[in-house]
Enzyme design. Structure first.
Site, mmCIF file in Angstrom:
data_model
loop_
_atom_site.group_PDB
_atom_site.id
_atom_site.type_symbol
_atom_site.label_atom_id
_atom_site.label_comp_id
_atom_site.label_asym_id
_atom_site.label_seq_id
_atom_site.Cartn_x
_atom_site.Cartn_y
_atom_site.Cartn_z
ATOM 1 N N GLN A 1 54.265 76.674 -11.250
ATOM 2 C CA GLN A 1 52.989 76.302 -10.617
ATOM 3 C C GLN A 1 52.683 77.250 -9.461
ATOM 4 O O GLN A 1 53.411 77.268 -8.477
ATOM 5 C CB GLN A 1 53.078 74.876 -10.092
ATOM 6 N N GLY A 2 51.611 78.019 -9.573
ATOM 7 C CA GLY A 2 51.207 78.953 -8.513
ATOM 8 C C GLY A 2 49.980 78.427 -7.782
ATOM 9 O O GLY A 2 48.870 78.948 -7.955
ATOM 10 N N SER B 1 50.319 76.949 -4.086
ATOM 11 C CA SER B 1 50.452 77.193 -2.643
ATOM 12 C C SER B 1 50.473 78.687 -2.319
ATOM 13 O O SER B 1 50.970 79.504 -3.095
ATOM 14 C CB SER B 1 51.751 76.580 -2.124
ATOM 15 N N SER C 1 58.168 76.964 -7.792
ATOM 16 C CA SER C 1 59.424 76.473 -8.370
ATOM 17 C C SER C 1 59.649 77.072 -9.758
ATOM 18 O O SER C 1 58.705 77.184 -10.546
ATOM 19 C CB SER C 1 59.400 74.945 -8.489
ATOM 20 N N GLU D 1 50.908 65.159 -11.515
ATOM 21 C CA GLU D 1 52.113 65.521 -10.761
ATOM 22 C C GLU D 1 52.522 64.373 -9.825
ATOM 23 O O GLU D 1 53.692 64.019 -9.733
ATOM 24 C CB GLU D 1 51.858 66.805 -9.958
HETATM 25 C C1 LIG Z 1 60.762 71.469 -3.089
HETATM 26 C C2 LIG Z 1 59.363 72.035 -3.082
HETATM 27 C C3 LIG Z 1 58.847 72.553 -4.252
HETATM 28 C C4 LIG Z 1 57.567 73.093 -4.259
HETATM 29 N N1 LIG Z 1 57.104 73.642 -5.427
HETATM 30 C C5 LIG Z 1 55.886 74.203 -5.440
HETATM 31 C C6 LIG Z 1 55.419 74.846 -6.630
HETATM 32 O O1 LIG Z 1 56.104 74.909 -7.656
HETATM 33 N N2 LIG Z 1 54.199 75.412 -6.601
HETATM 34 C C7 LIG Z 1 53.392 75.370 -5.499
HETATM 35 O O2 LIG Z 1 52.278 75.877 -5.567
HETATM 36 N N3 LIG Z 1 53.803 74.792 -4.336
HETATM 37 C C8 LIG Z 1 55.037 74.213 -4.291
HETATM 38 N N4 LIG Z 1 55.494 73.630 -3.122
HETATM 39 C C9 LIG Z 1 54.673 73.731 -1.923
HETATM 40 C C10 LIG Z 1 54.065 72.427 -1.444
HETATM 41 O O3 LIG Z 1 53.006 72.015 -2.257
HETATM 42 C C11 LIG Z 1 53.622 72.656 0.020
HETATM 43 O O4 LIG Z 1 54.791 72.926 0.783
HETATM 44 C C12 LIG Z 1 52.896 71.471 0.590
HETATM 45 O O5 LIG Z 1 51.656 71.287 -0.035
HETATM 46 C C13 LIG Z 1 52.668 71.627 2.117
HETATM 47 O O6 LIG Z 1 52.075 72.845 2.417
HETATM 48 P P1 LIG Z 1 52.712 73.810 3.514
HETATM 49 O O7 LIG Z 1 54.158 73.984 3.220
HETATM 50 O O8 LIG Z 1 51.857 75.026 3.578
HETATM 51 O O9 LIG Z 1 52.630 73.018 4.892
HETATM 52 P P2 LIG Z 1 51.353 72.911 5.846
HETATM 53 O O10 LIG Z 1 50.159 72.606 5.014
HETATM 54 O O11 LIG Z 1 51.311 74.107 6.722
HETATM 55 O O12 LIG Z 1 51.686 71.635 6.715
HETATM 56 C C14 LIG Z 1 52.522 71.678 7.879
HETATM 57 C C15 LIG Z 1 52.534 70.296 8.507
HETATM 58 O O13 LIG Z 1 51.205 69.945 8.937
HETATM 59 C C16 LIG Z 1 50.812 68.703 8.383
HETATM 60 N N5 LIG Z 1 49.379 68.721 8.053
HETATM 61 C C17 LIG Z 1 48.706 69.721 7.438
HETATM 62 N N6 LIG Z 1 47.403 69.372 7.286
HETATM 63 C C18 LIG Z 1 47.277 68.129 7.794
HETATM 64 C C19 LIG Z 1 46.178 67.232 7.933
HETATM 65 N N7 LIG Z 1 44.959 67.560 7.493
HETATM 66 N N8 LIG Z 1 46.399 66.032 8.504
HETATM 67 C C20 LIG Z 1 47.649 65.680 8.961
HETATM 68 N N9 LIG Z 1 48.721 66.508 8.863
HETATM 69 C C21 LIG Z 1 48.534 67.701 8.303
HETATM 70 C C22 LIG Z 1 51.626 68.575 7.114
HETATM 71 O O14 LIG Z 1 51.773 67.217 6.719
HETATM 72 C C23 LIG Z 1 52.956 69.201 7.528
HETATM 73 O O15 LIG Z 1 53.740 68.257 8.213
HETATM 74 C C24 LIG Z 1 56.774 73.090 -3.082
HETATM 75 C C25 LIG Z 1 57.305 72.554 -1.903
HETATM 76 C C26 LIG Z 1 58.585 72.037 -1.880
HETATM 77 C C27 LIG Z 1 59.130 71.478 -0.600
#
Ligand SMILES: Cc1cc2nc3c(=O)[nH]c(=O)nc-3n(C[C@H](O)[C@H](O)[C@H](O)COP(=O)(O)OP(=O)(O)OC[C@H]3O[C@@H](n4cnc5c(N)ncnc54)[C@H](O)[C@@H]3O)c2cc1C
Length: 400
Positions: free
Chosen positions: A128-129, A131, A163, A246
């Protein structure tokens, strides 16, 4: 409502149980959790066995090549697999649990014919691409750009946390086909083959010691326009379908796995004397009640998905509750294990019985990511408050 199993459902269960009992002893040894090529071949082998015996895609509709099982049969399938310890979908997670179902719901006939059978047969693996380094929770801000050139989109940008990327054949990829500031109105959902020139995969190591996910760098990668699912710039709607699978039904197997771990904990507490502590019993009792409630919600989500084609808002509740309960469960495990939780090597109690510290400690490490993966808990709360409770939108939402 009739809560009893019908004769047909009981027959489905006993046939499945007999098949699982006969097939499991013949499975190859499980590869190390860091051996991704080995994990791919193990998981795909299991998927092929399911396919050959009519159990692939139990939760896919018959029109997508699945078994088209009733919601009750789908739950029986998961219960029986978990009861006997059958392999989980593993690297098939994206293809089987959300990319395939999205192609069924939104793809055209040519896409269904090309992409669905190899997922069911365990021949092709998806990742899944979605993020990007600057776009996780705020996914609509993604910047990976796709420009039309003849029959192709030419794609440049980068993705992160992808992932299983290093063993994937295809990627469900979100790209910007609209203007830079078009946000959710300018996104398209593409199927990208992972062996195209211009794709660089850089694996990322997790705290668990494995390269579970990767960064993807895309430099003028040419993806056929025919690989677009849905209309150009309508990818946000398609993405909501993907996320509803998902978050809605994708984690059901993991829920059952957590319920099994909870039983292990109760057993461990009884064997080690921790059961004498009223606070420990209270925490175990509370978790048991919470997981029972989640199982009831799961039944509702699965029925909803079977009726409407996609799971409803219950999926968001499920994801939020499951991930937070999963963390309470593994924190309790760490309290119970005490210093034994420092070791990933299997240890034994003084009477020589397994302490299960290896699987419990691994589950604890993994559980840290539960409230982030597939959308953070904070974001799930925002969705629930705005879409279910009808509360006002976030102040910043208008600017996005
Ligand atoms: C084990 C794992 C597997 C993953 N696999 C994939 C994958 O295969 N493909 C893929 O595309 N992505 C994948 N991800 C990514 C995942 O979808 C993102 O990590 C997630 O959506 C959060 O985005 P971020 O890491 O950029 O954090 P950010 O969006 O930067 O968030 C940082 C913090 O700010 C808070 N925050 C952000 N916006 C708000 C808001 N509007 N209100 C309140 N709080 C807020 C969040 O809750 C978090 O605590 C994976 C993540 C993990 C941990």
């Amino acid at each position: 409502m009739d809560l009893a199993y019908t004769a047909g459902e009981e027959r489905f269960r006993s046939e499945l149980r007999a098949w699982l009992t006969s097939v499991l002893p013949g499975l190859p040894e499980k590869p190390a959790h860091t051996d991704w090529p080995g994990r791919r071949s193990y998981d795909c082998h299991w998927q092929k066995l399911l396919f050959d015996h009519g159990y692939a895609g139990v939760d896919w509709p018959a029109v997508g090549g699945g078994r088209g099982a009733s919601p009750i049969e789908q739950l029986i399938f998961k219960e029986e697999c978990e009861r006997i310890g059958a392999p989980y979908v593993g690297v098939g997670f994206v293809g089987l649990l959300h990319a395939g179902p999205t192609v069924i719901a939104e793809g055209n006939e040519a896409q269904k014919a090309r992409f669905l059978p190899p997922i069911l047969k365990g021949e092709e693996v998806w990742c899944q691409g979605f993020s990007e380094p600057g776009s996780g929770s705020d996914l609509a801000s993604l910047r990976t750009k796709a420009v039309r050139d003849g029959e192709d989109y030419v794609i440049t940008g980068s993705k992160i946390w992808t992932s299983h990327a290093e063993v994937a054949d295809f990627c469900e990829l979100l790209v910007r086909t609209g203007d830079e500031d078009s946000r959710h109105r300018g996104i398209s959902w593409l199927i990208m083959p992972m062996d195209l020139p211009g794709i660089e995969i850089r694996p990322l190591k997790t705290i668990g010691g494995s390269t579970e996910f990767a960064e993807l760098f895309l430099d003028e990668v040419r993806v056929p326009i025919a690989n677009r699912v849905g209309e150009e710039n309508d990818g946000w709607r398609v993405t909501m379908t993907t996320l509803s699978f998902e978050r809605g039904t994708g984690f059901v197997g993991e829920l059952l796995e957590s319920m099994r771990l909870l039983r292990t904990l109760v057993d461990l507490a009884r064997r080690t004397g921790a059961w004498g502590d009223p606070d420990m019993r209270r925490r175990l009792g509370l978790l048991t009640a919470q997981f029972d409630a989640l199982w009831a919600l799961t039944k509702r989500n699965v029925s909803e998905a079977a009726r409407d084609g996609v799971p409803g808002i219950g999926g968001t509740v499920f994801k939020l509750a499951y991930s937070e309960q999963g963390q309470s469960l593994t924190e309790l495990a760490m309290d119970l294990l005490d210093v034994a939780g420092l070791s990933l090597e299997p240890l034994k109690t003084s009477s020589g019985e397994a302490l299960h510290n290896d699987e419990l400690t691994e589950a604890w490490i993994k559980s840290i990511s539960l409230t982030i993966a597939a959308g953070t808990s904070q974001v799930q709360r925002n969705i629930l408050s705005e879409r279910v409770l009808g509360l006002p939108k976030e102040p910043s939402a208008g600017k996005r």
